[in-house]
Motif scaffolding. Structure first.
Motif, PDB file in Angstrom:
ATOM      1  N   ASP A 225       0.743  -1.149   0.256  1.00 19.13           N
ATOM      2  CA  ASP A 225      -0.063  -0.121  -0.123  1.00 19.13           C
ATOM      3  C   ASP A 225       0.847   1.311  -0.157  1.00 19.13           C
ATOM      4  OD1 ASP A 225      -0.135   1.239   3.269  1.00 19.13           O
ATOM      5  OD2 ASP A 225       0.271  -0.819   3.063  1.00 19.13           O
ATOM      6  N   MET A 226       0.139   2.288  -0.341  1.00 16.64           N
ATOM      7  CA  MET A 226       1.081   3.750  -0.104  1.00 16.64           C
ATOM      8  C   MET A 226      -0.020   4.754  -0.092  1.00 16.64           C
ATOM      9  SD  MET A 226       3.088   5.208  -3.654  1.00 16.64           S
ATOM     10  CE  MET A 226       1.987   5.412  -4.616  1.00 16.64           C
ATOM     11  N   THR A 227       0.392   5.666   0.839  1.00 18.81           N
ATOM     12  CA  THR A 227      -0.454   6.764   1.012  1.00 18.81           C
ATOM     13  C   THR A 227       0.060   8.079   0.479  1.00 18.81           C
ATOM     14  OG1 THR A 227      -1.459   5.702   3.047  1.00 18.81           O
ATOM     15  CG2 THR A 227      -1.527   8.092   2.876  1.00 18.81           C
ATOM     16  N   ILE A 228      -0.630   9.002  -0.360  1.00  9.10           N
ATOM     17  CA  ILE A 228      -0.140   9.996  -0.656  1.00  9.10           C
ATOM     18  C   ILE A 228      -0.840  11.076  -0.192  1.00  9.10           C
ATOM     19  CG2 ILE A 228       0.300  11.639  -2.689  1.00  9.10           C
ATOM     20  CD1 ILE A 228       0.730   9.020  -4.462  1.00  9.10           C
ATOM     21  N   GLY A 234      -2.439  20.629  -5.696  1.00 13.41           N
ATOM     22  CA  GLY A 234      -1.436  19.663  -6.323  1.00 13.41           C
ATOM     23  C   GLY A 234      -0.149  19.499  -5.473  1.00 13.41           C
ATOM     24  N   GLU A 235      -0.135  19.999  -4.423  1.00 10.80           N
ATOM     25  CA  GLU A 235       1.154  20.082  -3.665  1.00 10.80           C
ATOM     26  C   GLU A 235       1.530  18.860  -2.852  1.00 10.80           C
ATOM     27  OE1 GLU A 235       1.509  24.737  -2.953  1.00 10.80           O
ATOM     28  OE2 GLU A 235       0.643  23.756  -1.563  1.00 10.80           O
ATOM     29  N   VAL A 236       2.205  17.947  -3.131  1.00  9.00           N
ATOM     30  CA  VAL A 236       2.565  16.662  -2.315  1.00  9.00           C
ATOM     31  C   VAL A 236       3.107  17.161  -0.909  1.00  9.00           C
ATOM     32  CG1 VAL A 236       3.424  14.454  -2.412  1.00  9.00           C
ATOM     33  CG2 VAL A 236       2.626  15.306  -4.497  1.00  9.00           C
ATOM     34  N   CYS A 237       2.494  16.605   0.188  1.00  7.69           N
ATOM     35  CA  CYS A 237       2.986  16.845   1.515  1.00  7.69           C
ATOM     36  C   CYS A 237       3.730  15.715   2.054  1.00  7.69           C
ATOM     37  CB  CYS A 237       1.714  16.855   2.335  1.00  7.69           C
ATOM     38  SG  CYS A 237       0.628  18.602   2.043  1.00  7.69           S
ATOM     39  N   GLN A 238       3.468  14.532   1.570  1.00  5.17           N
ATOM     40  CA  GLN A 238       4.341  13.359   1.973  1.00  5.17           C
ATOM     41  C   GLN A 238       3.789  12.108   1.307  1.00  5.17           C
ATOM     42  OE1 GLN A 238       3.447  10.519   4.132  1.00  5.17           O
ATOM     43  NE2 GLN A 238       1.411  10.656   3.915  1.00  5.17           N
ATOM     44  N   ILE A 239       4.653  11.160   0.911  1.00 11.14           N
ATOM     45  CA  ILE A 239       4.377   9.816   0.240  1.00 11.14           C
ATOM     46  C   ILE A 239       4.867   8.998   1.361  1.00 11.14           C
ATOM     47  CG2 ILE A 239       4.676   8.614  -1.430  1.00 11.14           C
ATOM     48  CD1 ILE A 239       5.257  10.869  -3.263  1.00 11.14           C
ATOM     49  N   ALA A 240       4.193   7.973   1.699  1.00 13.67           N
ATOM     50  CA  ALA A 240       4.278   6.656   2.853  1.00 13.67           C
ATOM     51  C   ALA A 240       4.201   5.572   2.049  1.00 13.67           C
ATOM     52  CB  ALA A 240       3.287   7.055   4.048  1.00 13.67           C
ATOM     53  N   LYS A 241       5.290   4.731   1.955  1.00 15.79           N
ATOM     54  CA  LYS A 241       5.423   3.556   1.286  1.00 15.79           C
ATOM     55  C   LYS A 241       6.350   2.682   2.090  1.00 15.79           C
ATOM     56  CE  LYS A 241       4.823   0.089  -1.878  1.00 15.79           C
ATOM     57  NZ  LYS A 241       5.499  -0.784  -0.902  1.00 15.79           N
ATOM     58  N   VAL A 251       4.218   3.895 -12.052  1.00 10.95           N
ATOM     59  CA  VAL A 251       3.036   3.672 -11.224  1.00 10.95           C
ATOM     60  C   VAL A 251       2.610   4.729 -10.131  1.00 10.95           C
ATOM     61  CG1 VAL A 251       1.665   2.163  -9.500  1.00 10.95           C
ATOM     62  CG2 VAL A 251       3.046   1.222 -11.656  1.00 10.95           C
ATOM     63  N   LEU A 252       3.932   5.147  -9.432  1.00  9.74           N
ATOM     64  CA  LEU A 252       3.745   6.350  -8.453  1.00  9.74           C
ATOM     65  C   LEU A 252       3.264   7.436  -9.026  1.00  9.74           C
ATOM     66  CD1 LEU A 252       6.331   6.755  -5.585  1.00  9.74           C
ATOM     67  CD2 LEU A 252       5.304   8.813  -6.964  1.00  9.74           C
ATOM     68  N   MET A 253       3.969   8.016 -10.029  1.00 10.18           N
ATOM     69  CA  MET A 253       3.283   9.078 -10.963  1.00 10.18           C
ATOM     70  C   MET A 253       2.084   9.169 -11.120  1.00 10.18           C
ATOM     71  SD  MET A 253       5.911  11.362 -10.714  1.00 10.18           S
ATOM     72  CE  MET A 253       5.007  12.677 -11.535  1.00 10.18           C
ATOM     73  N   ARG A 254       1.456   7.992 -11.581  1.00 10.87           N
ATOM     74  CA  ARG A 254       0.196   7.905 -12.136  1.00 10.87           C
ATOM     75  C   ARG A 254      -0.778   7.834 -10.957  1.00 10.87           C
ATOM     76  NH1 ARG A 254       0.492   3.502 -14.913  1.00 10.87           N
ATOM     77  NH2 ARG A 254      -0.084   2.042 -13.563  1.00 10.87           N
ATOM     78  N   CYS A 255      -0.472   7.312  -9.684  1.00  6.97           N
ATOM     79  CA  CYS A 255      -1.125   7.418  -8.514  1.00  6.97           C
ATOM     80  C   CYS A 255      -1.338   9.087  -7.886  1.00  6.97           C
ATOM     81  CB  CYS A 255      -0.655   6.501  -7.366  1.00  6.97           C
ATOM     82  SG  CYS A 255      -0.848   4.828  -7.691  1.00  6.97           S
ATOM     83  N   ALA A 256      -0.103   9.590  -8.007  1.00 12.07           N
ATOM     84  CA  ALA A 256      -0.044  11.064  -7.580  1.00 12.07           C
ATOM     85  C   ALA A 256      -1.083  12.073  -8.385  1.00 12.07           C
ATOM     86  CB  ALA A 256       1.387  11.681  -7.777  1.00 12.07           C
ATOM     87  N   ARG A 257      -1.134  11.641  -9.745  1.00 13.00           N
ATOM     88  CA  ARG A 257      -2.157  12.424 -10.471  1.00 13.00           C
ATOM     89  C   ARG A 257      -3.450  12.128 -10.336  1.00 13.00           C
ATOM     90  NH1 ARG A 257       1.966  11.591 -14.619  1.00 13.00           N
ATOM     91  NH2 ARG A 257       1.076   9.769 -15.150  1.00 13.00           N
ATOM     92  N   LEU A 258      -3.765  10.824  -9.928  1.00 15.78           N
ATOM     93  CA  LEU A 258      -5.106  10.330  -9.599  1.00 15.78           C
ATOM     94  C   LEU A 258      -5.560  11.001  -8.106  1.00 15.78           C
ATOM     95  CD1 LEU A 258      -7.681   8.601 -10.112  1.00 15.78           C
ATOM     96  CD2 LEU A 258      -6.414   7.005  -9.157  1.00 15.78           C
TER      97      LEU A 258
END
Length: 298
Positions: A225-228, A234-241, A251-258
């Motif tokens: 799992d991964m929490t964005i 559209g500012e990413v605060c954190q990504i937890a994997k 895949v990560l970029m596609r998930c961030a856009r979604l």
């Protein structure tokens, strides 16, 4: 320690085969959230959030205290979580689980460390008195995706909360009751929202199977799992994997856009719910509220 009932081999096979065909047991596709319901309590800062059968309560409280010696211009903000057997038989009172620690850490990184709340605005008198805010998060029902629901609950509760007006005269500090002065909203710099993706291995074409808002049944079968955490800008605060199957950069970029797309809808839903609650509290007449705010400013 009590455990969740194990999923049978038949259920596991059925769910995983359905996911490979972009189908889910509850009828959603892989990129859809369950319906979100927001309910506000009688007091400001009390929010009940439901996502499908998952339910979380958040309550904001405030008290005047002394600032930290190394943060004399800043107020304080803490987040506490509580899980019990009411939410799931796997949770016990007084015995935090690994999930409890993970949720607390993610909420801390997503909301407090991303500077969502302007803590300098909580200062009353430099080096003497500041507001100390506390967000209590209670998990009442667990059917998957607790972190996303908890994040929405805390952000909504912060946006809904009102601080009493404080008057400083020399060394005297007066906290005015609600009946005397209209309380003021908190200064939120942005609204970070968590979006969690669950991975279920590769399909027949070699593509990673990725699903939003997993249920408890799906969480028991996922391989990672991964929490964005991202805001409406559209500012990413954190990504937890942490562990699980490896995720390619594509895949990560596609998930961030979604996630960015989904957060815009969640943000609008929160704004609409807050506006509707304010109208209901004032019976459709906001003139007195505007007058009260003007008086506070003067």
């Amino acid at each position: 320690m009590p455990k969740e009932p194990e999923i049978s081999l038949t259920e596991k096979t059925f769910v995983l085969e359905a996911l490979k065909q972009n189908l889910r047991v509850d009828g959603r596709d892989l990129q859809s959230f369950r319906d979100i319901q927001l309910t506000f309590g009688d007091d400001y800062g009390f929010v009940d959030v439901r996502l499908g059968k998952t339910r979380v309560l958040a309550r904001i409280s405030a008290e005047v205290t002394r600032p930290r010696p190394d943060r004399q211009f800043e107020g304080m903000f803490t987040i506490t979580t509580e899980m019990g057997p009411m939410a799931s038989p796997a949770f016990e009172v007084g015995r935090p689980t690994e999930l409890d620690h993970t949720l607390s850490r993610l909420l801390e990184k997503s909301i407090r460390r991303s500077n969502a709340l302007d803590v300098e605005s909580l200062c009353i008198v430099t080096a003497q008195r500041v507001w100390s805010l506390r967000a209590d998060v209670h998990f009442l029902s667990h059917d998957g995706n607790l972190i996303d629901v908890a994040c929405i609950a805390v952000i909504t509760a912060l946006a809904h909360f009102r601080l009493p007006v404080v008057t400083v005269s020399g060394e005297d500090i007066t906290i005015h009751p609600v009946e005397e002065r209209v309380p003021v909203p908190l200064s939120l710099l942005h609204w970070p929202i968590c979006v969690t993706f669950s991975f279920f291995g590769e399909d027949e074409d070699g593509e990673m199977i990725c699903a939003l808002d997993a249920t408890a049944q799906e969480e028991a079968l996922r391989v990672g799992d991964m929490t964005i955490t991202i805001n409406k800008n559209g500012e990413v605060c954190q990504i937890a994997k942490s562990g699980g199957v490896a995720v390619e950069a594509e895949v990560l970029m596609r998930c961030a856009r979604l996630a960015a797309e989904k957060v815009k809808g969640v943000d609008k839903m929160i704004v609409d719910a807050l506006r509707e609650d304010e109208v209901q509290r004032n019976k459709g007449n906001l003139d007195w509220l505007k007058e009260g705010k003007s008086e506070n400013e003067r």
